[in-house]
Design an enzyme around this catalytic site. Sequence first.
Site, PDB file in Angstrom:
ATOM      1  N   ILE A   1      -2.184 -36.952   7.336  1.00 47.06           N
ATOM      2  CA  ILE A   1      -1.980 -38.024   8.310  1.00 47.06           C
ATOM      3  C   ILE A   1      -3.251 -38.859   8.431  1.00 47.06           C
ATOM      4  CG2 ILE A   1      -1.405 -38.553  10.710  1.00 47.06           C
ATOM      5  CD1 ILE A   1      -0.032 -35.801  10.842  1.00 47.06           C
ATOM      6  N   CYS A   2      -3.071 -40.175   8.373  1.00 50.98           N
ATOM      7  CA  CYS A   2      -4.202 -41.094   8.541  1.00 50.98           C
ATOM      8  C   CYS A   2      -3.996 -41.868   9.839  1.00 50.98           C
ATOM      9  CB  CYS A   2      -4.299 -42.055   7.362  1.00 50.98           C
ATOM     10  SG  CYS A   2      -5.616 -43.276   7.549  1.00 50.98           S
TER      11      CYS A   2
END
Length: 256
Positions: free
Chosen positions: A94-95
């Site tokens: 996840i960014c």
Amino acid sequence: MMATNENLPPNVIRQLAKELKNLDETPPEGIEVVVNDDDFSTIFADIEGPAGTPYENGIFRMKLILSHDFPQLPPKGYFLTKIFHPNIATNGEICVNTLKKDWNPNLGLRHVLLVVRCLLIEPFPESALNEQAGKMLLENYEEYARHARLYTGIHALKHKPKSKTGAISESTTALNVDMKNVVSSDKVLLPPTPLTAANTASKVLAANGQDQNVVDPVMEPATGTSAIPKKEGAVTTKVQVDKKKMDARKKSLKRL
């Protein structure tokens, strides 16, 4: 399973225990945290796809990995359920800024989980980990939404609870019985066979131990015209023939 809480400082464990208890008692909307008392270093959560998004009706499993330096360093977030999203890499990473430059040790797990769910509502294609999804979102939203819905339908649909085998068998049996009853009710019921003299005679003969194949002509079953009228017709014909013979004899006697 071996306990790994020893990898975290005691004060962090106490704080996490308090947070996890709070999340369990009052979970955020659309988020269910899976608590493992033996390992606070990995937090699992099931996130419901927000309504009105391509992820609607999906359940997405994710995890947060806490390092020994937590909360000074942010946790790392991963989606375990496959998802088509600009800010989620193909390996699930996840960014989001909250887990990077905007991290604050006072934020807490609840805030992190809410930010991740909001990411499903409003992606940020400018900082995409999935370049294909980010480009598609910017250039053709409908095509992006179609891909995201496809992934959701294949990988993240809510599963119905499985029925027990016994219950399935009982339901199937009951259904078969009902279907037989329906089929039976649709059939045309034929009237009972009339009790003819031949049937009565056969029963009487059987009771007396006699051969049922020997049937009195008078008791022969009727078909069309009865057997008795046939016999009377034959007698009448015979009488007429005999009368003609008598008349012929009388004429012969007169000639003599």
